[in-house]
Write a protein that holds these residues in place. Structure first.
Motif, short mmCIF file in Angstrom:
data_model
loop_
_atom_site.label_atom_id
_atom_site.label_comp_id
_atom_site.label_asym_id
_atom_site.label_seq_id
_atom_site.Cartn_x
_atom_site.Cartn_y
_atom_site.Cartn_z
N THR B 23 0.24 -5.25 7.03
CA THR B 23 0.63 -4.85 5.97
C THR B 23 0.75 -3.37 5.83
OG1 THR B 23 -0.74 -6.54 4.90
CG2 THR B 23 0.35 -4.78 3.33
N PHE B 26 4.16 -2.36 7.87
CA PHE B 26 5.16 -2.53 6.89
C PHE B 26 5.18 -1.57 5.75
CE2 PHE B 26 6.75 -4.85 2.96
CZ PHE B 26 8.22 -4.90 3.53
N LEU B 27 3.89 -0.99 5.08
CA LEU B 27 4.19 -0.04 4.28
C LEU B 27 4.60 1.28 4.89
CD1 LEU B 27 3.46 0.97 1.28
CD2 LEU B 27 1.32 1.65 2.15
N ALA B 29 6.61 1.65 7.42
CA ALA B 29 8.09 1.30 7.49
C ALA B 29 8.88 1.67 6.31
CB ALA B 29 8.47 -0.08 8.12
N VAL B 30 8.39 0.97 5.19
CA VAL B 30 9.15 1.33 3.83
C VAL B 30 9.01 2.60 3.42
CG1 VAL B 30 9.09 0.71 1.36
CG2 VAL B 30 8.49 -1.34 2.86
N VAL B 31 8.03 3.36 3.55
CA VAL B 31 7.96 4.91 3.13
C VAL B 31 8.97 5.53 4.04
CG1 VAL B 31 6.78 6.79 2.83
CG2 VAL B 31 5.80 4.81 2.15
#
Lengths: 310, 63
Positions: B23, B26-27, B29-31
């Motif tokens: 998680t 993933f966070l 990567a999103v930022v």
């Protein structure tokens, strides 16, 4: 050495990652994601696809955080009801304090990231939605008034508005009508459920309309709200986000939904007991299709507009 | 009786740790993705902090 393994075995339950995921109510989240996506896609203007993806992700995270906070506060009610007794907090898999911490933490992440990914208005609306669901609905109205479902439904109606706001930075007639569609749809949807899950709400002492005003009044309310819902769907089809697909779906499904509501209204409790609430269960199932079809039709019309067909 | 290396409780803990790790990745990567998108588009990359920046004041104001 033996003591060590005994000590480990006697420790209380250790939650798995799946228990934490269950805390976020993934099934409710799917409806939130879908309606928010539609609000975002049909809005005029455009976001970069990655921004749109992030916006949907953080709306979903905000919804999940609300779910965790709701489970923290409602653990006592959830433990009594058959439908909710297996949720992570009432079943003892996740500590209430953990649910609270996860809920607060994820709410903060969702709102801040929403502001960074899109705009402050959308983030503010997301924060207000979480506040509304937890403070207004869960903590106050749910246990206090039989109109809990009506006002609480607003929390579930915000996602398409947030999706729209992520693109436009504001609200409009179209986004207000998408809100109104879910808002007016929620009472008949949940009251139909309350009619055939009666013992659950009775046992939990939640003031559902079926408990406080009786089942006859609930049937009347379902009809009244379904009648008020119908023009909203048709009006939405006539706005700039609507089109032929939305209009056909709105007219057909609202007529069918109204027919079901009239049928529920005319039935006596004896009729319902006799066929084990067949009509009420069918109405409830149809209500799910109703909402998905309306928002799906908006997507179809958006695609037609994008392709230049309308 | 020897020490049990992997009790069932360890498997649960492992699943949780892996889940949290993924998680977080993933966070990140999103930022990072959001940063790339916004920088490529040339969004405003500076803001007012403690000192007013005249280049950010709309024309006609701050004279």
């Amino acid at each position: 050495m033996a003591e060590i393994s005994v000590n480990i075995a006697e420790r209380e339950y250790e939650p798995t990652f799946g228990d934490y995921v269950a805390l976020l109510k993934p099934r409710v989240m799917s409806l939130v994601v879908f309606t928010a996506l539609v609000g975002l896609v049909v809005a005029p203007g455009g976001l970069h696809p990655f921004e749109a993806f992030a916006a949907i992700l953080f709306i979903a995270l905000g919804a999940g955080a609300s779910g965790a906070l709701n489970m923290w506060y409602d653990a006592d009610i959830d433990a009594v009801m058959r439908r909710t007794a297996k949720r992570p907090v009432p079943s003892g898999r996740v500590e209430p304090g953990e649910a609270l911490a996860i809920g607060v933490g994820l709410s903060g992440i969702a709102v801040v990231m929403m502001a960074l990914a899109t705009n402050l208005f959308a983030a503010g609306l997301l924060a207000f939605t979480i506040f509304f669901y937890i403070a207004i609905y869960t903590m106050w109205l749910k246990r206090w008034t039989p109109q809990n479902i009506v006002i609480g439904g607003a929390a579930g109606a915000f996602p398409p508005m947030i999706g729209w706001a992520a693109v436009t930075g504001g609200v409009s007639v179209e986004s207000a009508l998408m809100f109104a569609l879910i808002f007016m749809w929620t009472p008949p949807h949940f009251w139909a459920l309350a009619l055939f899950m009666k013992s659950d709400y009775d046992d939990a002492g939640v003031p559902m309309l079926t408990v406080t005003h009786g089942r006859r009044a609930t049937r009347r309310h379902i009809l009244a709200y379904t009648a008020l819902l119908a023009p909203v769907g048709v009006w939405l089809a006539l706005t700039s986000v609507g089109g032929p697909a939305t209009l056909v779906v709105a007219v057909a499904l609202n007529l069918w939904f109204l027919k079901g509501a009239v049928y529920i209204w005319r039935r006596s409790e004896a009729d319902a007991e006799a066929d084990k609430y067949k009509v009420e269960k069918a109405f409830f199932r149809f209500s799910l299709l109703y909402l998905f079809a309306h928002f799906g039709a908006l997507l179809v019309d958006a695609a037609l507009r994008f392709g230049g067909a309308i | 009786m020897g020490l049990k290396a992997t009790h069932e409780i360890h498997q649960r803990r492992f699943s949780r740790n892996v889940g949290v790790a993924l998680t977080l990745v993933f966070l990140i990567a999103v930022v990072f993705g959001l940063t790339v998108v916004k920088v490529q588009r040339g969004d405003s990359m500076q803001a007012f902090d403690h000192a007013p920046r005249m280049e950010m004041v709309p024309a006609g104001e701050g004279q």
